[in-house]
Write a protein that holds these residues in place. Sequence first.
Motif, short mmCIF file in Angstrom:
data_model
loop_
_atom_site.label_atom_id
_atom_site.label_comp_id
_atom_site.label_asym_id
_atom_site.label_seq_id
_atom_site.Cartn_x
_atom_site.Cartn_y
_atom_site.Cartn_z
N PRO A 150 12.12 31.14 -16.59
CA PRO A 150 11.09 31.66 -15.68
C PRO A 150 9.96 32.36 -16.43
CG PRO A 150 13.28 32.27 -14.94
CD PRO A 150 13.44 31.66 -16.29
N GLY A 151 8.76 32.24 -15.90
CA GLY A 151 7.61 32.90 -16.49
C GLY A 151 6.69 31.94 -17.23
N VAL A 152 7.25 30.87 -17.76
CA VAL A 152 6.45 29.85 -18.44
C VAL A 152 6.48 28.61 -17.56
CG1 VAL A 152 6.19 28.46 -20.51
CG2 VAL A 152 7.09 30.78 -20.69
N LEU A 153 5.32 28.13 -17.17
CA LEU A 153 5.24 27.01 -16.23
C LEU A 153 4.86 25.71 -16.92
CD1 LEU A 153 3.36 28.80 -13.34
CD2 LEU A 153 5.81 28.47 -13.59
N ILE B 259 5.03 22.97 -5.81
CA ILE B 259 5.63 24.01 -6.62
C ILE B 259 5.38 23.69 -8.09
CG2 ILE B 259 7.80 25.09 -7.34
CD1 ILE B 259 8.84 24.62 -4.55
N LYS B 260 5.02 24.71 -8.85
CA LYS B 260 4.88 24.57 -10.30
C LYS B 260 6.23 24.94 -10.93
CE LYS B 260 0.10 26.03 -10.03
NZ LYS B 260 -0.81 27.15 -10.29
N PRO B 261 6.93 23.98 -11.52
CA PRO B 261 8.26 24.28 -12.08
C PRO B 261 8.19 25.03 -13.40
CG PRO B 261 7.74 21.98 -12.40
CD PRO B 261 6.60 22.57 -11.62
N PRO B 262 9.22 25.82 -13.69
CA PRO B 262 9.26 26.55 -14.97
C PRO B 262 9.59 25.63 -16.14
CG PRO B 262 11.22 27.04 -13.70
CD PRO B 262 10.35 26.18 -12.84
#
Length: 125
Positions: free
Chosen positions: A105-108, A98-101
Amino acid sequence: MVEFTAMLPLILVTVLMVWEAFLLGMAATYAGHSANEGARVAAVNGSYDEVKKAAVERVSGAWADEDNIDVHYPTGRVCDSEQVTRVDPDCGWVRVTIKPPLLFPGVLLPMEVSHRARVIYEGEG
């Protein structure tokens, strides 16, 4: 008042670091639960699509975007038990990444959190 003004940037940075640590922890928790759910489905001879669907459904919130989740469940020739060395080290495992924010949310973050769970095959019952 002067002391508070001088400490405000340090307090804000500390709060942001704690929040980001929380987001990373949630990503790790979701990755673990998701990998376990995928391994449960794989244990009863689930296909790759069934494993991926079960793993993705286990994730919620800002982490639930399918573009942010990678489910890796190798099967077939790369995991043939007759080979001396397996091609994929994740044979017999379900790995969820998983790529965390980053803060919202929306920016990883430019990193990934992953977890893998062992598949204990139940076979024909």
